[in-house]
Design an enzyme around this catalytic site. Structure first.
Site, PDB file in Angstrom:
ATOM      1  CG  ASP A  13      -1.940  -1.312   1.228  1.00 49.38           C
ATOM      2  OD1 ASP A  13      -2.463  -1.607   0.241  1.00 49.38           O
ATOM      3  OD2 ASP A  13      -2.021  -1.956   2.305  1.00 49.38           O
ATOM      4  CE  LYS A  16       2.867  -2.386  -4.524  1.00 51.14           C
ATOM      5  NZ  LYS A  16       2.409  -2.161  -2.932  1.00 51.14           N
ATOM      6  N   GLY A  40      -4.622  -4.544  -3.931  1.00 48.08           N
ATOM      7  CA  GLY A  40      -5.489  -3.575  -4.293  1.00 48.08           C
ATOM      8  C   GLY A  40      -4.739  -2.228  -4.534  1.00 48.08           C
ATOM      9  CG  HIS A  41      -1.818  -2.225  -7.375  1.00 49.09           C
ATOM     10  ND1 HIS A  41      -1.336  -2.678  -7.978  1.00 49.09           N
ATOM     11  CD2 HIS A  41      -1.535  -2.226  -5.927  1.00 49.09           C
ATOM     12  CE1 HIS A  41      -0.239  -3.257  -7.458  1.00 49.09           C
ATOM     13  NE2 HIS A  41      -0.526  -3.071  -5.914  1.00 49.09           N
ATOM     14  CD  GLN A 223       0.376  -8.710  -2.428  1.00 51.48           C
ATOM     15  OE1 GLN A 223       1.359  -9.321  -3.109  1.00 51.48           O
ATOM     16  NE2 GLN A 223      -0.686  -8.565  -2.633  1.00 51.48           N
TER      17      GLN A 223
END
Ligand code: IMP
Ligand code: MG
Length: 422
Positions: A13, A16, A40-41, A223
């Site tokens: 988080d 990225k 989750g991006h 990650q």
């Protein structure tokens, strides 16, 4: 930009998604090489928010190819839903997406086992995303996994799935959990397989052809360094190699074809899930949560927050070979009076300038802090390095120096234009 690997230098988080989106402008192909839909991006384009889990963030730019590499674990139904969600938002997903034939599948028994193992662990739980990631990589390592190439071969898939469900139902029964129905799972996953079939390809050959053409490839890490199965705070990690080497094994592009490693880190530290976080601090957590920041993109969980940990980011530079840094969420510190940076760990009379492997030692580590005066003004409108307050520049220069890499990008907000190239 040549072939660039982008990794998270902290616990995930780091922002990225946004940096990838910005760098994608100069890339021809964007590749995910590890992890699954535990990631989750978040990317904002104008007012529209996009949250990507399996599909590379490059999909949001027209004319770019996106590859889900062999090192990724793919939840076929999750992927179909993600594609449908993007199509609804008007994003083209057609001949711009390729999924590796040899990527392993995440199936319902993986998710169920992930949950059951967490329950059994009780207070020692890892705090996983419950997306079945650990059990899916477990099957891969045990050589009992199913892959994309099996999913799109109806008779083989039926045969292999039947055996796997039979085996896993025995295990689920032992946990006291509900067994799965083969016909139900088979029907749903066969349908997903039909939808995904047009995207399935030999991505190793595809990427090598692209390399020969001189295409620029961006490897999108998921990650972060301290969630790496080898280099992270084991067992409080994810089940893949989140560090730079994972981009090679997870794509089939060899190390000497890689040109640059960019490490993304926040101007402070966050972590979701359990495990040690030496600089954790309730005040900064309250501040950030109060601003509506730092809630997980995949699970919605509030992230744990702390001061910037330079011991950790220096370690990240070491294991990833980070050349350049992107520092994000600088604006999150805009209102802080005194900003602390951890430059060492202390346990009793012992001091460490690296991250100890002994998890109990790490958990006991007291941060040694250096304090920086806050700039106490908004940075969100800055577009050039010299627009930033002098105190912000001093702080950022110190982070880069302590981390041991060149400061290249500063992000002062979620949108594309809130990006400063240093
Ligand atoms: P898993 O990957 O779901 O098995 O979760 C293992 C650990 O990694 C947990 O602490 C999760 O919160 C964390 N984790 C997994 N994916 C992400 C991510 O994309 N960002 C941040 N933490 C993650
Ligand atoms: Mg995330």
């Amino acid at each position: 930009m040549a072939n660039t690997i982008l990794v998270g230098a902290q616990w995930g988080d780091e922002g990225k998604g946004k940096i990838i989106d910005v760098l994608t402008q100069k890339a021809d192909i964007v590749v995910r090489t590890q992890g699954g839909n535990n990631a989750g991006h978040t990317v904002f384009i104008g007012k529209q928010k996009y949250v990507l889990h399996l599909i590379p963030s490059g999909i949001l730019r027209k004319g770019k190819s996106c590859v889900i590499g062999n090192g990724v674990v793919v939840d076929p139904i999750g992927l179909v839903n993600e594609i449908d969600g993007l199509l609804k938002l008007g994003v083209a997903v057609d001949s711009n997406l390729f999924i590796s034939e040899t990527a392993h599948l995440v199936l319902p028994y993986h998710r169920e086992l992930d949950s059951q193992r967490e329950i059994l662990k009780g207070k020692n739980k890892i705090g996983t995303t419950k997306r079945g990631i650990g059990p899916a990589y477990g099957d891969k390592a045990a050589r009992t996994g199913l892959r994309m190439i099996d999913l799109v071969n109806p008779s083989r898939f039926e045969h292999l799935l039947k055996l796997k469900i039979k085996e896993n139902n025995e295990i689920l029964k032992a946990f006291g959990a509900k067994p799965l129905s083969f016909p139900q799972v088979h029907k749903a996953y066969r349908a997903a397989g039909d939808q995904l079939k047009p995207f399935v390809a030999n991505t190793v050959v595809l990427l090598h052809e692209a390399t020969r053409r001189g295409d620029n490839i961006l490897f999108e890490g998921a990650q972060g360094t301290f969630l790496d199965i080898d280099h992270g705070t084991y067992p409080y990690v994810t089940s893949s190699n989140t560090t730079a080497g994972g981009a090679c094994t997870g794509s089939g592009i060899p190390p000497h074809r890689m040109d640059k490693v960019v490490g993304v880190m926040k101007a402070y530290t966050t972590r979701v899930g359990e495990g040690p976080l030496p600089t954790e601090n309730a005040e900064i957590a309250d501040l950030l949560h109060g601003m509506g920041r730092e809630f997980g993109a995949t699970t919605g969980r509030p992230r744990r927050c702390g001061w910037f940990d330079a011991v950790a980011t220096r370690h990240a530079t070491m294991v990833n070979g980070i050349d350049e840094l992107a520092v994000t969420n600088v604006d999150g510190l805009d209102s802080v009076e005194v900003i602390r940076v951890c430059v060492g760990y202390r346990v009793g009379t012992k001091q460490f300038d690296y991250v100890p492997n002994d998890i109990e030692l790490l958990a006991k580590s007291e941060p040694v802090y250096v304090d920086f005066p806050g700039w106490k003004q908004s940075t969100t409108a800055a577009r050039r390095w010299k627009d930033l307050p002098a105190k912000t520049r001093t702080y950022l220069k110190a982070l880069a120096e302590l981390t041991g890499a060149k400061l290249a990008i500063v992000s002062v907000g979620p949108s594309r234009d809130q990006t400063i190239f240093v």
